[in-house]
Structures are given as structure tokens and as C-alpha cells.
Design an enzyme around this catalytic site. Structure first.
Site, PDB file in Angstrom:
ATOM      1  N   LYS A 181      -6.778  -1.218  -2.251  1.00  0.00           N
ATOM      2  CA  LYS A 181      -6.849   0.226  -2.072  1.00  0.00           C
ATOM      3  C   LYS A 181      -6.964   0.918  -3.420  1.00  0.00           C
ATOM      4  CE  LYS A 181      -4.238   1.014   2.210  1.00  0.00           C
ATOM      5  NZ  LYS A 181      -3.003   1.575   2.771  1.00  0.00           N
ATOM      6  N   HIS A 233       7.023   8.242   6.879  1.00  0.00           N
ATOM      7  CA  HIS A 233       7.732   7.217   6.095  1.00  0.00           C
ATOM      8  C   HIS A 233       9.226   7.524   6.026  1.00  0.00           C
ATOM      9  CE1 HIS A 233       3.759   6.624   3.693  1.00  0.00           C
ATOM     10  NE2 HIS A 233       3.921   5.556   4.456  1.00  0.00           N
ATOM     11  N   ARG A 290       2.715   3.488  14.372  1.00  0.00           N
ATOM     12  CA  ARG A 290       2.249   4.767  14.925  1.00  0.00           C
ATOM     13  C   ARG A 290       1.437   4.567  16.193  1.00  0.00           C
ATOM     14  NH1 ARG A 290      -0.353   6.207   9.327  1.00  0.00           N
ATOM     15  NH2 ARG A 290      -0.902   4.070   9.808  1.00  0.00           N
ATOM     16  N   SER A 348      -0.766   8.554   4.852  1.00  0.00           N
ATOM     17  CA  SER A 348      -0.985   8.948   3.454  1.00  0.00           C
ATOM     18  C   SER A 348      -2.458   9.240   3.202  1.00  0.00           C
ATOM     19  CB  SER A 348      -0.526   7.834   2.506  1.00  0.00           C
ATOM     20  OG  SER A 348       0.852   7.625   2.624  1.00  0.00           O
TER      21      SER A 348
HETATM   22  O1  PNS Z   1       1.399   1.668   3.143  1.00  0.00           O
HETATM   23  P1  PNS Z   1       0.453   0.521   3.369  1.00  0.00           P
HETATM   24  O2  PNS Z   1      -0.720   0.586   2.418  1.00  0.00           O
HETATM   25  O3  PNS Z   1       0.015   0.403   4.799  1.00  0.00           O
HETATM   26  O4  PNS Z   1       1.298  -0.801   3.019  1.00  0.00           O
HETATM   27  C1  PNS Z   1       0.720  -2.054   3.162  1.00  0.00           C
HETATM   28  C2  PNS Z   1       1.626  -3.177   2.623  1.00  0.00           C
HETATM   29  C3  PNS Z   1       1.928  -2.976   1.158  1.00  0.00           C
HETATM   30  C4  PNS Z   1       2.936  -3.174   3.397  1.00  0.00           C
HETATM   31  C5  PNS Z   1       0.816  -4.466   2.897  1.00  0.00           C
HETATM   32  O5  PNS Z   1      -0.390  -4.384   2.194  1.00  0.00           O
HETATM   33  C6  PNS Z   1       1.566  -5.711   2.525  1.00  0.00           C
HETATM   34  O6  PNS Z   1       2.417  -6.161   3.272  1.00  0.00           O
HETATM   35  N1  PNS Z   1       1.248  -6.289   1.339  1.00  0.00           N
HETATM   36  C7  PNS Z   1       1.884  -7.503   0.894  1.00  0.00           C
HETATM   37  C8  PNS Z   1       0.888  -8.530   0.393  1.00  0.00           C
HETATM   38  C9  PNS Z   1       1.296  -9.936   0.816  1.00  0.00           C
HETATM   39  O7  PNS Z   1       2.362 -10.406   0.510  1.00  0.00           O
HETATM   40  N2  PNS Z   1       0.363 -10.587   1.578  1.00  0.00           N
HETATM   41  C10 PNS Z   1       0.531 -11.937   2.082  1.00  0.00           C
HETATM   42  C11 PNS Z   1       1.298 -12.091   3.382  1.00  0.00           C
HETATM   43  S1  PNS Z   1       0.912 -11.016   4.708  1.00  0.00           S
END
Ligand code: PNS
Length: 164
Positions: A42, A18, A96, A133
Site C-alpha cells: 500500500k 478502528h 465490516r 481509512s
Molecule cells: O489496516 P489494513 O491495511 O487492512 O491492515 C492489514 C494488515 C496490516 C493487518 C495485514 O496486511 C497483515 O496482517 N499484515 C501482516 C503481514 C504478514 O504477516 N503476512 C503473512 C501471514 S498472513
């Protein structure tokens, strides 16, 4: 006009992968908002306040990261709503592997379709490509050493919360 980019994630906890992506984003964009997003799908290890605290400390302790970074959180509504609120037109995500590409592609298209917000993918150093993570949480919970995968402040924190 300055270009604001949002780097979203669960950051549960922040890893060296990150930080690598945050460092690269901060070198490209005028302002970077690192956004701790609540993901209802999660089960989190750390509360959002602790994730933000560790992120801020890790950023402060990293000499390679410039001072154009804000750490914030978002737990209500769409990610693009936050982007609209702060005037950000770009999301930055780390990739990744091909699995990440497949997972991220529908979200890229949805965020563009919902609010015209584009997504830029950055690749961290290959040394971090196996770091996530969730694996850090697993290794730490089973008593392993995570100091090669997370900022010093996170390694210390995980050590201090380990049962004696
Ligand atoms: O670190 P992570 O858990 O991979 O992060 C995931 C994250 C938070 C980037 C992803 O879950 C996300 O983009 N959430 C936003 C939710 C949202 O707005 N969804 C609707 C459109 S895609």
C-alpha cells in the site's frame, strides 16, 4: 497469566471504526497492543510515526478506552513474529462486511499455521460499517468533511494539512 491481544492495521489514518474495535478488545483482554504495520503493498498517506502519534492521542482522548493499551509499530518480518516477541496468542480484527471475511480468512489460517496465533473478529457499531481509512483519505483529499468518521485529533490534523 495475562492475555495479550494484538490489534494490527495500517491505521492510515485511524478511524472511529478502528477505535470502536480497540475499545471492545480492551474490554475483553488484559493487555492490548495496537500495532501499526507497514504494508509494502500500500502507498501510505502518513508516515508510521504520525499514524502512531494520532492513534495514541485518539486513545488518550477517548474516555471509554481503559489504560491497558500499548501503541507499537512493526515493519520487519511477519505479524506473528511480533506476537511471539510480546507473548500474544490472539489477533483482533474488525469486520465490516462479508468482503472483509473473505479477505481475512486465508490470513487467519496462515497465522494459525505459522505460529498457532488465533484471530478473533469483532464487529464495530453498524454506523461505522462504511468507514475505511482509504475512503477517509479520498474524501479528505477532495475537500470533504471527515469529522463524522475519524477521531477529533485526526480531523484536526487532516484539516491542518489541507492546501489553502
Ligand atoms: O489496516 P489494513 O491495511 O487492512 O491492515 C492489514 C494488515 C496490516 C493487518 C495485514 O496486511 C497483515 O496482517 N499484515 C501482516 C503481514 C504478514 O504477516 N503476512 C503473512 C501471514 S498472513
Amino acid at each position: 497469566m495475562s492475555t495479550i491481544a494484538v490489534v494490527p492495521g495500517s491505521f492510515d489514518p485511524v478511524t472511529l471504526g478502528h477505535l470502536d474495535v480497540i475499545r471492545r478488545a480492551a474490554a475483553i483482554f488484559d493487555e492490548v497492543h495496537v500495532l501499526v504495520v507497514h504494508n509494502p503493498n500500500k502507498h501510505a498517506m502518513l508516515p508510521i510515526s504520525e499514524r502512531m502519534h494520532l492513534l495514541q492521542k485518539a486513545i488518550d482522548e477517548d474516555e471509554g478506552i481503559p489504560a491497558n493499551i500499548t501503541v507499537a509499530s512493526w515493519s520487519m518480518g511477519l505479524l506473528v513474529d511480533y506476537c511471539t516477541e510480546v507473548g500474544a496468542k490472539v489477533l483482533v480484527k474488525g469486520l465490516r462486511s462479508q468482503i472483509d471475511v473473505a479477505y481475512e480468512t486465508p490470513m487467519v489460517l496462515m497465522n494459525r499455521s505459522l505460529a498457532g496465533v488465533e484471530t478473533v473478529f469483532l464487529l464495530p457499531e453498524p454506523a461505522h460499517s462504511h468507514v475505511s481509512s482509504s475512503l477517509v483519505r479520498q474524501v479528505a483529499a477532495l475537500g470533504g468533511d471527515v469529522s463524522d468518521y475519524v477521531p477529533r485529533v485526526v480531523a484536526k490534523y487532516l484539516d491542518s494539512t489541507r492546501p489553502a
